[in-house]
Write a protein that holds these residues in place. Sequence first.
Motif, PDB file in Angstrom:
ATOM      1  N   GLU A  94       0.854  -1.199   0.000  1.00  0.00           N
ATOM      2  CA  GLU A  94       0.000   0.000   0.000  1.00  0.00           C
ATOM      3  C   GLU A  94       0.881   1.237   0.000  1.00  0.00           C
ATOM      4  O   GLU A  94       1.943   1.265   0.633  1.00  0.00           O
ATOM      5  N   THR A 129     -11.034  -7.287   4.318  1.00  0.00           N
ATOM      6  CA  THR A 129     -12.283  -6.565   4.554  1.00  0.00           C
ATOM      7  C   THR A 129     -12.184  -5.671   5.785  1.00  0.00           C
ATOM      8  O   THR A 129     -12.654  -4.524   5.777  1.00  0.00           O
ATOM      9  N   ALA A 132      -9.963  -2.789   4.833  1.00  0.00           N
ATOM     10  CA  ALA A 132     -10.676  -1.902   3.914  1.00  0.00           C
ATOM     11  C   ALA A 132     -11.630  -0.985   4.667  1.00  0.00           C
ATOM     12  O   ALA A 132     -11.786   0.194   4.319  1.00  0.00           O
ATOM     13  N   LEU A 144      -8.436   0.061  -4.269  1.00  0.00           N
ATOM     14  CA  LEU A 144      -7.967  -1.299  -3.976  1.00  0.00           C
ATOM     15  C   LEU A 144      -7.986  -2.067  -5.294  1.00  0.00           C
ATOM     16  O   LEU A 144      -9.058  -2.392  -5.815  1.00  0.00           O
ATOM     17  N   LEU A 180     -17.346  -7.231   1.127  1.00  0.00           N
ATOM     18  CA  LEU A 180     -16.364  -6.168   0.967  1.00  0.00           C
ATOM     19  C   LEU A 180     -16.959  -4.984   0.211  1.00  0.00           C
ATOM     20  O   LEU A 180     -16.910  -3.840   0.676  1.00  0.00           O
ATOM     21  N   TRP A 185     -17.734   0.345  -1.540  1.00  0.00           N
ATOM     22  CA  TRP A 185     -16.771   0.395  -2.634  1.00  0.00           C
ATOM     23  C   TRP A 185     -17.484   0.300  -3.986  1.00  0.00           C
ATOM     24  O   TRP A 185     -18.468  -0.408  -4.136  1.00  0.00           O
ATOM     25  N   SER A 223     -13.139   3.982  -3.392  1.00  0.00           N
ATOM     26  CA  SER A 223     -13.843   4.559  -2.244  1.00  0.00           C
ATOM     27  C   SER A 223     -14.811   5.632  -2.732  1.00  0.00           C
ATOM     28  O   SER A 223     -14.697   6.130  -3.854  1.00  0.00           O
TER      29      SER A 223
END
Length: 257
Positions: A94, A129, A132, A144, A180, A185, A223
């Motif tokens: 990340e 998850t 996230a 992601l 998720l 998302w 997002s």
Amino acid sequence: MKIATYNVNGVNGRLPVLLRWLEETKPDIVCLQELKAPQEKFPEQAIRDAGYHAIWHGQKSWNGVAILSRSGDIRETRRGLPGDPEDLHSRYIEAVADGIVIGCLYLPNGNPAPGPKLDYKLSWFERLTQHAAELLSSDRPVVLAGDYNVIPTELDAYKPERWVEDALFRPEVRAAFKKLTDQGWTDALRTMHPDEVIYTFFDYFRNAYGRNAGLRIDHFLLSPQLEGRLVAAEVNHNVRGWEKTSDHAPVWIELSE
């Protein structure tokens, strides 16, 4: 801004393909999966000569993820998911790049299923998850991207009935993906192509690419801060037809500034 994800299936063996694709398409940010190279064998100089700065999380023979940036504005914030210090697989990295949090992931395959590999996949999925949810709570723009090894719906597989018992399509795996995405998302590729047959992976066997007998398993999740900036999402389908290429095709999105 153009962001891409590409499971290269061996970064050194496919380096000519990767460099050609980078030169032809010039994405601003790139997430790579399945480097299949230890940390010290990542081709950093070749990537730099192509105009990209890189961070990477390597592993001998297996896995491996990387994030590339054309601008050089890239700051690593995490390698590996939280929640299991015993998990040494190189599957998540990340960074903050060009003002966006980029999570590059290579989710476990899970086959043969049922069994320990499916259990590991579902456990890894749960950790993803949870992480996230934390990223969403930060109220920052987040992407992601990567190879999720998940076929979300029947539209995402050629002859889905053949995949019913596979770990990419089992009900518990699709349920994990839905759990998720239900956090808020946006599935970028499906949002831009709601009813289209569109694949990102084609097996090397049985002329799968030539017959367009593929799967959609490489995904971009955005997002809420980025949902309104999404203007395009496509697959570089032709790259799968190049010589000595990966069995995945690159996927990219375009965000307005």
